[in-house]
Design an enzyme around this catalytic site. Sequence first.
Site, PDB file in Angstrom:
ATOM      1  N   LYS A  93      -1.686   2.888  -2.902  1.00  0.00           N
ATOM      2  CA  LYS A  93      -3.029   2.498  -2.454  1.00  0.00           C
ATOM      3  C   LYS A  93      -2.913   1.131  -1.815  1.00  0.00           C
ATOM      4  O   LYS A  93      -2.278   0.232  -2.366  1.00  0.00           O
ATOM      5  CB  LYS A  93      -3.954   2.436  -3.685  1.00  0.00           C
ATOM      6  CG  LYS A  93      -5.373   2.020  -3.368  1.00  0.00           C
ATOM      7  CD  LYS A  93      -6.256   3.227  -3.136  1.00  0.00           C
ATOM      8  CE  LYS A  93      -7.524   2.883  -2.407  1.00  0.00           C
ATOM      9  NZ  LYS A  93      -7.424   2.895  -0.941  1.00  0.00           N
ATOM     10  N   LYS A 117      -1.448  -6.440  -7.725  1.00  0.00           N
ATOM     11  CA  LYS A 117      -2.908  -6.511  -7.649  1.00  0.00           C
ATOM     12  C   LYS A 117      -3.535  -5.239  -8.202  1.00  0.00           C
ATOM     13  O   LYS A 117      -4.435  -5.275  -9.029  1.00  0.00           O
ATOM     14  CB  LYS A 117      -3.306  -6.697  -6.177  1.00  0.00           C
ATOM     15  CG  LYS A 117      -4.792  -6.847  -5.970  1.00  0.00           C
ATOM     16  CD  LYS A 117      -5.159  -6.792  -4.504  1.00  0.00           C
ATOM     17  CE  LYS A 117      -4.407  -7.836  -3.704  1.00  0.00           C
ATOM     18  NZ  LYS A 117      -4.973  -7.998  -2.352  1.00  0.00           N
ATOM     19  N   LYS A 129       0.970  -0.356   1.776  1.00  0.00           N
ATOM     20  CA  LYS A 129       0.253  -1.050   2.859  1.00  0.00           C
ATOM     21  C   LYS A 129       0.743  -0.494   4.187  1.00  0.00           C
ATOM     22  O   LYS A 129       1.862   0.008   4.266  1.00  0.00           O
ATOM     23  CB  LYS A 129       0.544  -2.554   2.792  1.00  0.00           C
ATOM     24  CG  LYS A 129      -0.452  -3.416   3.514  1.00  0.00           C
ATOM     25  CD  LYS A 129      -1.662  -3.753   2.667  1.00  0.00           C
ATOM     26  CE  LYS A 129      -2.696  -4.502   3.472  1.00  0.00           C
ATOM     27  NZ  LYS A 129      -3.810  -4.985   2.661  1.00  0.00           N
ATOM     28  N   GLY A 168      -9.102  -0.197   4.585  1.00  0.00           N
ATOM     29  CA  GLY A 168      -9.125  -1.157   5.688  1.00  0.00           C
ATOM     30  C   GLY A 168      -8.420  -2.452   5.320  1.00  0.00           C
ATOM     31  O   GLY A 168      -8.036  -2.672   4.174  1.00  0.00           O
ATOM     32  N   ASP A 169      -8.230  -3.283   6.301  1.00  0.00           N
ATOM     33  CA  ASP A 169      -7.734  -4.653   6.122  1.00  0.00           C
ATOM     34  C   ASP A 169      -8.089  -5.365   7.432  1.00  0.00           C
ATOM     35  O   ASP A 169      -9.001  -4.901   8.154  1.00  0.00           O
ATOM     36  CB  ASP A 169      -6.215  -4.651   5.855  1.00  0.00           C
ATOM     37  CG  ASP A 169      -5.671  -6.025   5.458  1.00  0.00           C
ATOM     38  OD1 ASP A 169      -5.961  -6.487   4.351  1.00  0.00           O
ATOM     39  OD2 ASP A 169      -4.971  -6.673   6.269  1.00  0.00           O
ATOM     40  N   THR A 212     -14.749  -7.281  -1.855  1.00  0.00           N
ATOM     41  CA  THR A 212     -13.700  -8.313  -1.977  1.00  0.00           C
ATOM     42  C   THR A 212     -14.343  -9.696  -2.071  1.00  0.00           C
ATOM     43  O   THR A 212     -13.975 -10.512  -2.931  1.00  0.00           O
ATOM     44  CB  THR A 212     -12.727  -8.242  -0.783  1.00  0.00           C
ATOM     45  OG1 THR A 212     -12.268  -6.893  -0.667  1.00  0.00           O
ATOM     46  CG2 THR A 212     -11.549  -9.155  -0.983  1.00  0.00           C
ATOM     47  N   SER A 381     -12.377   0.289  -4.205  1.00  0.00           N
ATOM     48  CA  SER A 381     -11.756   1.463  -3.594  1.00  0.00           C
ATOM     49  C   SER A 381     -11.380   2.466  -4.684  1.00  0.00           C
ATOM     50  O   SER A 381     -11.525   3.677  -4.506  1.00  0.00           O
ATOM     51  CB  SER A 381     -10.490   1.072  -2.828  1.00  0.00           C
ATOM     52  OG  SER A 381     -10.826   0.573  -1.558  1.00  0.00           O
TER      53      SER A 381
HETATM   54  P1  NDP Z   1     -11.225  -9.298   9.103  1.00  0.00           P
HETATM   55  O1  NDP Z   1     -10.424  -8.774  10.226  1.00  0.00           O
HETATM   56  O2  NDP Z   1     -12.554  -8.702   8.821  1.00  0.00           O
HETATM   57  O3  NDP Z   1     -11.437 -10.879   9.256  1.00  0.00           O
HETATM   58  C1  NDP Z   1     -10.387 -11.785   9.379  1.00  0.00           C
HETATM   59  C2  NDP Z   1     -11.032 -13.112   9.776  1.00  0.00           C
HETATM   60  O4  NDP Z   1     -10.082 -14.166   9.718  1.00  0.00           O
HETATM   61  C3  NDP Z   1     -11.564 -13.110  11.191  1.00  0.00           C
HETATM   62  O5  NDP Z   1     -12.729 -13.893  11.212  1.00  0.00           O
HETATM   63  C4  NDP Z   1     -10.429 -13.772  11.971  1.00  0.00           C
HETATM   64  O6  NDP Z   1     -10.837 -14.370  13.178  1.00  0.00           O
HETATM   65  C5  NDP Z   1     -10.062 -14.834  10.982  1.00  0.00           C
HETATM   66  N1  NDP Z   1      -8.741 -15.409  11.196  1.00  0.00           N
HETATM   67  C6  NDP Z   1      -7.574 -14.812  11.491  1.00  0.00           C
HETATM   68  N2  NDP Z   1      -6.576 -15.702  11.534  1.00  0.00           N
HETATM   69  C7  NDP Z   1      -7.154 -16.893  11.246  1.00  0.00           C
HETATM   70  C8  NDP Z   1      -6.642 -18.200  11.094  1.00  0.00           C
HETATM   71  N3  NDP Z   1      -5.358 -18.482  11.257  1.00  0.00           N
HETATM   72  N4  NDP Z   1      -7.533 -19.174  10.741  1.00  0.00           N
HETATM   73  C9  NDP Z   1      -8.845 -18.914  10.580  1.00  0.00           C
HETATM   74  N5  NDP Z   1      -9.367 -17.706  10.729  1.00  0.00           N
HETATM   75  C10 NDP Z   1      -8.528 -16.714  11.058  1.00  0.00           C
HETATM   76  O7  NDP Z   1     -10.275  -9.199   7.805  1.00  0.00           O
HETATM   77  P2  NDP Z   1     -10.674  -9.200   6.276  1.00  0.00           P
HETATM   78  O8  NDP Z   1     -11.812 -10.137   6.056  1.00  0.00           O
HETATM   79  O9  NDP Z   1     -10.785  -7.810   5.814  1.00  0.00           O
HETATM   80  O10 NDP Z   1      -9.352  -9.788   5.614  1.00  0.00           O
HETATM   81  C11 NDP Z   1      -9.121 -11.193   5.479  1.00  0.00           C
HETATM   82  C12 NDP Z   1      -7.996 -11.423   4.494  1.00  0.00           C
HETATM   83  O11 NDP Z   1      -8.353 -10.854   3.223  1.00  0.00           O
HETATM   84  C13 NDP Z   1      -6.649 -10.782   4.845  1.00  0.00           C
HETATM   85  O12 NDP Z   1      -5.615 -11.608   4.326  1.00  0.00           O
HETATM   86  C14 NDP Z   1      -6.668  -9.483   4.076  1.00  0.00           C
HETATM   87  O13 NDP Z   1      -5.384  -8.992   3.823  1.00  0.00           O
HETATM   88  C15 NDP Z   1      -7.355  -9.947   2.795  1.00  0.00           C
HETATM   89  N6  NDP Z   1      -7.972  -8.906   2.004  1.00  0.00           N
HETATM   90  C16 NDP Z   1      -8.916  -8.072   2.543  1.00  0.00           C
HETATM   91  C17 NDP Z   1      -9.522  -7.123   1.737  1.00  0.00           C
HETATM   92  C18 NDP Z   1     -10.633  -6.285   2.236  1.00  0.00           C
HETATM   93  O14 NDP Z   1     -11.214  -5.564   1.418  1.00  0.00           O
HETATM   94  N7  NDP Z   1     -10.998  -6.332   3.496  1.00  0.00           N
HETATM   95  C19 NDP Z   1      -9.095  -6.914   0.335  1.00  0.00           C
HETATM   96  C20 NDP Z   1      -8.162  -7.901  -0.140  1.00  0.00           C
HETATM   97  C21 NDP Z   1      -7.608  -8.830   0.688  1.00  0.00           C
HETATM   98  P3  NDP Z   1     -10.645 -13.622  14.591  1.00  0.00           P
HETATM   99  O15 NDP Z   1     -11.879 -12.779  14.718  1.00  0.00           O
HETATM  100  O16 NDP Z   1     -10.559 -14.749  15.549  1.00  0.00           O
HETATM  101  O17 NDP Z   1      -9.382 -12.817  14.503  1.00  0.00           O
END
Ligand code: NDP
Length: 449
Positions: A93, A117, A129, A168-169, A212, A381
């Site tokens: 997963k 996790k 992943k 998703g991610d 999350t 999930s």
């Molecule tokens: P999204 O694609 O929805 O959002 C990512 C965000 O981070 C966007 O706003 C992006 O901006 C921004 N971003 C990317 N790189 C940088 C940077 N270097 N500095 C500042 N902002 C940046 O992804 P998620 O919110 O789903 O995921 C975010 C993190 O959380 C990841 O590490 C993911 O693995 C983790 N995560 C997500 C989960 C989930 O349920 N979605 C669960 C557990 C962990 P831009 O639009 O410019 O790319």
Amino acid sequence: MNIKNPYLQKVYQQTCDRDPDQPEFLNAVLEVLGTLEPVIEKHPEFEAAGLIERLVEPERMVQFRVAWQDDNGKTQVNRGYRVQCNSAIGPYKGGLRFHPSVNLSIIKFLAFEQVFKNSLTGLPMGGGKGGADFDPKGKSDAEIMRFCQSFMTELSKYIGAETDVPAGDIGVGAREIGYLFGQYKRIRNEYTGILTGKGLSYGGSLVRTQATGYGLLYFVREMLAVMANDSPKDKVTVISGSGNVAIYAAEKAQEMGAKVVAMSDSNGYLYDPNGVRLDVVKQIKEVRRERICEYVKEVPTAQYHKGCRGIWSIPCEMALPCATQNELLLEDAQKLIANGVKLVAEGANMPCALDAVAAFQKAGVLYAPGKASNAGGVATSGLEMCQNAMKYSWSEQEVDEKLQRIMVSIFHNAYTSAKEYGMEGNLLAGANIAGFMKVAQAMMAQGIL
Ligand code: NDP
């Protein structure tokens, strides 16, 4: 981070020799092995069974071509991945990431983290992943759909509701999950819970979108209460990112009375000393899919600064990195510490570099590792999988209550494990040990595989 135990040292060295070009994966392995020393010393049987060697080698990895046509009729080729890391405690997963930076090292690191996790959630889920080096930014809906269909046509050969259930991610939200689900259903002619994060009209769970970010704040609330007799109320808070995790972390933080003053995207960050207006951020990011710099056009009292890492120079009491890996480096940690940060909790996966984490711990800043504090997404999930299997839906309140219970229990599991092994307050060690022990026991019981 140093590893002193000779067995762990040997396994780490072998991993480095085998995959010298995978820095993110090696970093994740180092972070985990560096905290497992007391466990290995207490359980010599793990070495005899070659347990750690097996843990750092994914059970299966697939890499595949994803060919698709853009709106001009031109053929594009991307690279797809699925890393099935460990299935000792349940079907694989873990999410799918679509981002140009995706490569095998990043997917392996994320899959490895996911093992611990998922174990921490207490639900029966192994770790995996996947993703592709595809950039959804600037693509039309039709291009996204064609890409997702091509990606799933190949991925469908390796996944299944009882085998591997992706989610998703980064870059994979509700729209992409819909296209991926539709293609799986068409190819396999079966309607199963093959993906989580689905829309509510076709098997999704209430609260999954928010899980999350909300889960992060449920964890933080418990952590502050137990470790500092404090609460998020009135805390000046900086949240990086403005995607799924960041937006719902900000929403719950505000609900708990915190004052969120900054958010970012990969181009820059906004600073709004009056408190970020989340309705505006949601319009920009979720509805219009635009850049965060648009915020200041609608809220002229706020400031926009180019360059995303500058966000860590804003004085705050709580810092919640919710964007991506390695977005907070040692020098950022030093700025946060100098400005009096009290708590850092990771919404993203490994956003803080290892030396930044060490600096927080040394300075007595409360630090929550992502594998514990961002587990709310995968936990929900897991709840979505339960509901799909029962062909039944829980109410928003039921899912939210279960999420809160799981996050509180993850905190206590990590906190207690750290204490038991003489590292009180070290939630990184506690989370690794607690997550590891369950997987290790299952691997020992199942023989050499
Ligand atoms: P999204 O694609 O929805 O959002 C990512 C965000 O981070 C966007 O706003 C992006 O901006 C921004 N971003 C990317 N790189 C940088 C940077 N270097 N500095 C500042 N902002 C940046 O992804 P998620 O919110 O789903 O995921 C975010 C993190 O959380 C990841 O590490 C993911 O693995 C983790 N995560 C997500 C989960 C989930 O349920 N979605 C669960 C557990 C962990 P831009 O639009 O410019 O790319």
